[in-house]
Motif scaffolding. Structure first.
Motif, PDB file in Angstrom:
ATOM      1  N   LYS A 231      98.434  60.327  42.118  1.00 60.28           N
ATOM      2  CA  LYS A 231      97.620  59.950  41.261  1.00 60.28           C
ATOM      3  C   LYS A 231      96.266  59.898  40.739  1.00 60.28           C
ATOM      4  O   LYS A 231      95.767  59.430  39.940  1.00 60.28           O
ATOM      5  N   GLY A 232      95.585  59.934  42.109  1.00 59.08           N
ATOM      6  CA  GLY A 232      94.523  59.975  42.425  1.00 59.08           C
ATOM      7  C   GLY A 232      94.330  58.765  41.924  1.00 59.08           C
ATOM      8  O   GLY A 232      92.602  58.452  41.813  1.00 59.08           O
ATOM      9  N   LEU A 233      94.502  57.769  42.505  1.00 57.18           N
ATOM     10  CA  LEU A 233      94.105  56.474  42.861  1.00 57.18           C
ATOM     11  C   LEU A 233      93.267  56.045  44.148  1.00 57.18           C
ATOM     12  O   LEU A 233      92.680  54.951  44.914  1.00 57.18           O
ATOM     13  N   GLY A 234      92.896  57.295  44.921  1.00 55.39           N
ATOM     14  CA  GLY A 234      92.890  56.898  46.452  1.00 55.39           C
ATOM     15  C   GLY A 234      93.617  57.245  47.779  1.00 55.39           C
ATOM     16  O   GLY A 234      95.048  57.137  47.751  1.00 55.39           O
ATOM     17  N   PRO A 235      93.481  56.172  48.288  1.00 59.39           N
ATOM     18  CA  PRO A 235      92.096  55.432  48.357  1.00 59.39           C
ATOM     19  C   PRO A 235      91.441  56.292  48.938  1.00 59.39           C
ATOM     20  O   PRO A 235      91.319  57.494  49.351  1.00 59.39           O
ATOM     21  N   SER A 236      89.616  55.938  48.982  1.00 62.89           N
ATOM     22  CA  SER A 236      88.751  56.441  49.031  1.00 62.89           C
ATOM     23  C   SER A 236      88.115  56.275  50.479  1.00 62.89           C
ATOM     24  O   SER A 236      87.464  57.419  51.341  1.00 62.89           O
ATOM     25  N   LEU A 237      88.880  55.598  51.453  1.00 63.01           N
ATOM     26  CA  LEU A 237      87.363  55.357  52.385  1.00 63.01           C
ATOM     27  C   LEU A 237      89.659  55.511  53.341  1.00 63.01           C
ATOM     28  O   LEU A 237      90.246  55.027  53.694  1.00 63.01           O
ATOM     29  N   ASP A 238      88.628  56.122  55.055  1.00 63.52           N
ATOM     30  CA  ASP A 238      89.598  55.936  55.645  1.00 63.52           C
ATOM     31  C   ASP A 238      90.066  55.605  56.429  1.00 63.52           C
ATOM     32  O   ASP A 238      90.994  54.688  56.915  1.00 63.52           O
ATOM     33  N   GLY A 239      89.364  53.964  56.790  1.00 61.07           N
ATOM     34  CA  GLY A 239      89.341  52.575  56.754  1.00 61.07           C
ATOM     35  C   GLY A 239      88.715  51.666  56.215  1.00 61.07           C
ATOM     36  O   GLY A 239      87.783  51.574  55.402  1.00 61.07           O
ATOM     37  N   VAL A 240      89.845  50.026  56.423  1.00 60.35           N
ATOM     38  CA  VAL A 240      88.748  48.808  56.202  1.00 60.35           C
ATOM     39  C   VAL A 240      89.112  48.186  57.908  1.00 60.35           C
ATOM     40  O   VAL A 240      89.509  47.946  58.313  1.00 60.35           O
ATOM     41  N   THR A 241      87.501  47.600  58.245  1.00 55.12           N
ATOM     42  CA  THR A 241      87.458  46.772  59.426  1.00 55.12           C
ATOM     43  C   THR A 241      86.726  45.246  59.145  1.00 55.12           C
ATOM     44  O   THR A 241      85.763  45.441  58.058  1.00 55.12           O
ATOM     45  N   PHE A 242      87.493  44.460  58.835  1.00 52.46           N
ATOM     46  CA  PHE A 242      88.012  42.640  58.846  1.00 52.46           C
ATOM     47  C   PHE A 242      87.239  42.304  59.749  1.00 52.46           C
ATOM     48  O   PHE A 242      87.048  42.847  61.045  1.00 52.46           O
ATOM     49  N   VAL A 243      85.872  41.666  59.799  1.00 50.48           N
ATOM     50  CA  VAL A 243      85.116  41.771  61.167  1.00 50.48           C
ATOM     51  C   VAL A 243      84.528  39.852  59.810  1.00 50.48           C
ATOM     52  O   VAL A 243      84.364  39.396  59.072  1.00 50.48           O
ATOM     53  N   VAL A 244      84.672  38.709  61.225  1.00 44.05           N
ATOM     54  CA  VAL A 244      84.359  37.515  60.784  1.00 44.05           C
ATOM     55  C   VAL A 244      83.331  37.156  61.039  1.00 44.05           C
ATOM     56  O   VAL A 244      82.743  37.315  62.500  1.00 44.05           O
ATOM     57  N   ALA A 245      83.026  36.881  60.360  1.00 43.74           N
ATOM     58  CA  ALA A 245      81.680  35.587  60.384  1.00 43.74           C
ATOM     59  C   ALA A 245      81.277  34.279  59.878  1.00 43.74           C
ATOM     60  O   ALA A 245      81.662  34.287  58.740  1.00 43.74           O
ATOM     61  N   PRO A 246      82.028  33.260  60.449  1.00 46.99           N
ATOM     62  CA  PRO A 246      82.275  32.062  59.748  1.00 46.99           C
ATOM     63  C   PRO A 246      81.751  31.662  59.071  1.00 46.99           C
ATOM     64  O   PRO A 246      81.857  30.962  57.657  1.00 46.99           O
ATOM     65  N   GLN A 247      79.892  31.811  59.392  1.00 45.06           N
ATOM     66  CA  GLN A 247      78.956  31.193  58.259  1.00 45.06           C
ATOM     67  C   GLN A 247      78.276  31.968  57.494  1.00 45.06           C
ATOM     68  O   GLN A 247      78.218  33.140  57.857  1.00 45.06           O
TER      69      GLN A 247
END
Length: 318
Positions: A231-247
């Protein structure tokens, strides 16, 4: 690594000139001409205070948890906009939701030809199983009060039956906590009193699926069979990496160093620092604002859970 304004502009121009993208599965053309291929903008790195203990959407009560689970699971009600601003907005898993005159019965028509990531069809039976779970779970009852029954007149239609009028049912069904889970990931699969099975793979319909998880890091990869791609909605990204940074200061430093492209939330001091940096932007604030690299497009609101299928970059990041 930073990149100059001239190179950013060049990447944006290249993105605009690339050919139509591929659809679900291993091929197929994007119905929107002139769009880069799905997954053509690399990997987005996204700093969060922590990672959710479970990927069960119903259990996610913080923005951090819902940001992660929303990439894997979709609520029934949604309005999706594709990357690059060229695709028309599309409804999500539910095409329509029509109330009765007294708003005690809502009839929801489901999008056809949607599959969970393991290939299981999404249909009214899946919605019924999830609805039974919501009815038998305290959090589900809080999110969806006055629901006493759900039935399915047709395989592509469900009716929510309420014991009193609920005029904002559409808003409630848009909650990422009420995202649809594959009944195979519920025990029992009927949904009644069910618990979520974390080890069942392919249990969402979302644009991304879980990848490797390590200390302080969770990787998601593009689901090539996502219904929205054609439908042309992507995703444009191959992936997402969530990185923990508490502060907040840690998240700001990662953003300034170019190690991440999104820092969520950043806090008042971090937002002021981002505003003074010509290569950074901010969205929302001051209590819950997000800091982003200038290369990131598509995060329009810090208050809403970002739908990362519509996010894109003007440069490759991985």
């Amino acid at each position: 690594m930073r990149i100059g304004a001239a190179r950013l502009a060049a990447f944006a121009l290249v993105a605009a000139l690339l050919g139509a993208g591929c659809g679900g599965g291993s091929g197929g053309s994007n119905v929107q001409s002139g769009l880069p291929p799905a997954g053509g903008d690399g990997t987005l790195s996204y700093a969060l205070p922590g990672l959710p203990a479970t990927l069960d959407p119903l259990a996610g009560q913080s923005r951090t948890a819902l940001t992660v689970t929303r990439q894997l699971y979709e609520p029934l009600i949604e309005r999706l906009t594709g990357p690059y601003g060229q695709a028309n907005p599309q409804p999500g898993l539910a095409l329509t939701a029509r109330p009765s005159r007294d708003r005690t019965t809502w009839t929801v028509t489901l999008r056809p030809d949607v599959r969970f990531q393991d290939g299981t069809p999404f249909n009214a039976a899946a919605v019924l199983a999830n609805s039974r779970r919501w009815q038998s779970d305290p959090e589900g009852r809080r999110l969806l009060p006055h629901l006493f029954a759900v039935d399915a007149p047709r395989p592509d239609e469900v009716r929510f039956l309420l014991d009193r009028p609920v005029p904002d049912l559409v808003r409630r069904l848009a909650s990422p906590q009420l995202a649809i889970v594959n009944p195979l990931a519920l025990d029992p699969q009927s949904g009644q009193g069910a618990r979520f099975l974390p080890d069942v793979s392919g249990s969402g319909t979302g644009a991304f699926q879980p990848g490797p998880r390590g200390p302080g890091r969770l990787m998601l990869s593009r689901f090539a069979g996502w219904w929205g791609t054609s439908k042309g909605l992507g995703p444009s990204l191959d992936g997402v990496t969530f990185v923990v940074a508490p502060q907040p200061s840690q998240r700001l430093r990662l953003l300034q160093e170019g190690a991440v492209q999104v820092a969520d939330p950043l806090g008042p001091a971090g937002l002021r620092a981002a505003a003074s940096d010509p290569l950074l932007d901010s969205v929302g604030g001051p209590a819950s604002g997000i800091g982003v690299e200038g290369s990131v497009r598509g995060i329009e609101s810090a208050g809403a859970i970002p739908v990362l299928s519509g996010v894109w970059l003007t440069r490759l990041t991985g």
